[in-house]
Design an enzyme around this catalytic site. Sequence first.
Site, short mmCIF file in Angstrom:
data_model
loop_
_atom_site.label_atom_id
_atom_site.label_comp_id
_atom_site.label_asym_id
_atom_site.label_seq_id
_atom_site.Cartn_x
_atom_site.Cartn_y
_atom_site.Cartn_z
N SER A 18 0.83 -1.21 0.00
CA SER A 18 0.00 0.00 0.00
C SER A 18 0.86 1.26 0.00
O SER A 18 1.82 1.39 0.77
CB SER A 18 -0.91 0.03 1.23
OG SER A 18 -1.55 1.28 1.30
N LYS A 53 -14.15 -3.49 1.74
CA LYS A 53 -14.97 -2.29 1.50
C LYS A 53 -16.47 -2.57 1.66
O LYS A 53 -17.21 -1.70 2.10
CB LYS A 53 -14.69 -1.71 0.12
CG LYS A 53 -13.31 -1.09 -0.01
CD LYS A 53 -13.12 -0.49 -1.40
CE LYS A 53 -11.69 0.01 -1.57
NZ LYS A 53 -11.47 0.68 -2.85
N ASN A 102 -14.65 3.21 1.50
CA ASN A 102 -13.18 3.15 1.55
C ASN A 102 -12.63 4.04 2.66
O ASN A 102 -11.43 4.13 2.84
CB ASN A 102 -12.56 3.56 0.20
CG ASN A 102 -12.63 5.05 -0.03
OD1 ASN A 102 -13.59 5.69 0.38
ND2 ASN A 102 -11.61 5.61 -0.65
N GLY A 137 -16.65 -3.59 -16.41
CA GLY A 137 -16.68 -4.26 -15.11
C GLY A 137 -17.84 -3.77 -14.27
O GLY A 137 -18.31 -2.62 -14.44
N GLY A 148 -17.92 -4.87 -10.75
CA GLY A 148 -17.56 -5.27 -9.39
C GLY A 148 -17.35 -4.04 -8.51
O GLY A 148 -17.86 -2.95 -8.81
N GLY A 149 -16.57 -4.23 -7.47
CA GLY A 149 -16.37 -3.16 -6.49
C GLY A 149 -15.77 -1.90 -7.07
O GLY A 149 -16.19 -0.78 -6.75
N ALA A 151 -25.84 -9.73 -16.02
CA ALA A 151 -26.78 -9.49 -14.92
C ALA A 151 -26.17 -8.55 -13.87
O ALA A 151 -26.89 -7.75 -13.26
CB ALA A 151 -27.18 -10.82 -14.28
N TYR A 155 -2.74 0.32 -11.24
CA TYR A 155 -1.50 0.96 -11.66
C TYR A 155 -0.38 -0.07 -11.56
O TYR A 155 -0.59 -1.18 -11.07
CB TYR A 155 -1.21 2.22 -10.82
CG TYR A 155 -1.04 1.97 -9.35
CD1 TYR A 155 -2.12 2.00 -8.50
CD2 TYR A 155 0.22 1.67 -8.81
CE1 TYR A 155 -1.98 1.75 -7.14
CE2 TYR A 155 0.38 1.42 -7.47
CZ TYR A 155 -0.73 1.46 -6.64
OH TYR A 155 -0.58 1.20 -5.31
P1 ATR Z 1 -13.10 -5.50 -7.71
O1 ATR Z 1 -13.49 -5.20 -6.28
O2 ATR Z 1 -11.63 -5.40 -7.98
O3 ATR Z 1 -13.92 -4.76 -8.73
P2 ATR Z 1 -14.72 -7.82 -8.11
O4 ATR Z 1 -15.82 -7.18 -7.34
O5 ATR Z 1 -14.43 -9.26 -7.91
O6 ATR Z 1 -13.36 -7.07 -7.88
O7 ATR Z 1 -15.01 -7.56 -9.67
C1 ATR Z 1 -14.17 -7.99 -10.66
C2 ATR Z 1 -14.69 -7.50 -12.00
O8 ATR Z 1 -13.77 -7.90 -13.03
C3 ATR Z 1 -16.04 -8.09 -12.40
O9 ATR Z 1 -16.74 -7.14 -13.17
C4 ATR Z 1 -15.62 -9.29 -13.24
O10 ATR Z 1 -16.58 -9.74 -14.15
P3 ATR Z 1 -17.77 -10.77 -13.68
O11 ATR Z 1 -18.75 -9.95 -12.94
O12 ATR Z 1 -18.29 -11.34 -14.93
O13 ATR Z 1 -17.07 -11.80 -12.80
C5 ATR Z 1 -14.45 -8.71 -13.99
N1 ATR Z 1 -13.51 -9.70 -14.50
C6 ATR Z 1 -12.67 -10.50 -13.79
N2 ATR Z 1 -11.93 -11.27 -14.64
C7 ATR Z 1 -12.31 -10.95 -15.90
C8 ATR Z 1 -11.91 -11.38 -17.22
N3 ATR Z 1 -10.95 -12.30 -17.38
N4 ATR Z 1 -12.52 -10.81 -18.27
C9 ATR Z 1 -13.48 -9.87 -18.13
N5 ATR Z 1 -13.91 -9.42 -16.91
C10 ATR Z 1 -13.33 -9.94 -15.83
#
Ligand code: ATR
Length: 270
Positions: free
Chosen positions: A8, A59, A80, A120, A122-123, A148, A214
């Site tokens: 970090s 988080k 965060n 993406g 996710g978080g 979804a 990064y």
């Molecule tokens: P973070 O907190 O880092 O966002 P996360 O909540 O696990 O981590 O979310 C990861 C994101 O990366 C998700 O949108 C995931 O897609 P899915 O919802 O379909 O799982 C995406 N992701 C991870 N690996 C991927 C890959 N190889 N190709 C495309 N999207 C990917």
Amino acid sequence: MGNPVDHSKSPWIHARFAELTGEPVEYGKRLIGLDEFPPAVRAFVAEGGKGCNITVPFKFQAAALVTRRSARAALAEACNILTFRDGEILGDNTDGIGFVADVERNAGVPLAGRDVLLLGAGGASAGVLGPVLEARPARVVVANRTLAKAQALVQRHAALAQSLGLQLEASGLDSVAGRFDLVVNGTASSLSGGGVPVVARVLQPGALAYDMMYGPAAEGFLQWAREHGAQGRDGLGMLVEQAAEAFLIWRGVRPPSPQVLAELRRELAG
Ligand code: ATR
């Protein structure tokens, strides 16, 4: 607090902010066991801790633990930053405003009227979508491998988008329609060796292609951006700007974040 926290940069950033503003801040990092987040927060409060940043993977748990949370933290369903005041645990999320500050102020790309593609759901993407909408782009598409999840994230932000008169849509990664001025990679694709998750035709010529990571994790995406006539930018500025917003919440003083970002880039390059 996070797991892992070894690499970090936040203690370095906050130490520089404290030096440059003359504020009395002591900021360290704590590795928290995966099942130990709530007691770790309580212990920190008991020791006299005034606040902390929360990083992966806590988080979401942080958002569930707080006694009060800001509107943007509620939309992101993630915090965060925690602030301990008058017996309360206040939760906020500065990732999104940090991202917008880096794009608009440091990269010089105003979001108003632009078309934005967020990869993406996710978080990382959830943390920035609300503040991105508030910067009033023309159109935002959230594209995700699992459609979804993009739909659920869009649904959660639909009322905000509607109140601002913006177009907000969900898409699969391979069915994104149109070209975009800003393409933001919020997927974890690079960590799983998955490469760039979208085709290059989504890039408007001269687009800004932004990876929220990064270092080596962002390198593939930045190289792809360069190869396709886009301007690449990694998430180091977002890291510094979200820290600056946290510092402002805790101390009421805005630190000179562009200076600290330039110093951190030199530090990492050296
Ligand atoms: P973070 O907190 O880092 O966002 P996360 O909540 O696990 O981590 O979310 C990861 C994101 O990366 C998700 O949108 C995931 O897609 P899915 O919802 O379909 O799982 C995406 N992701 C991870 N690996 C991927 C890959 N190889 N190709 C495309 N999207 C990917």
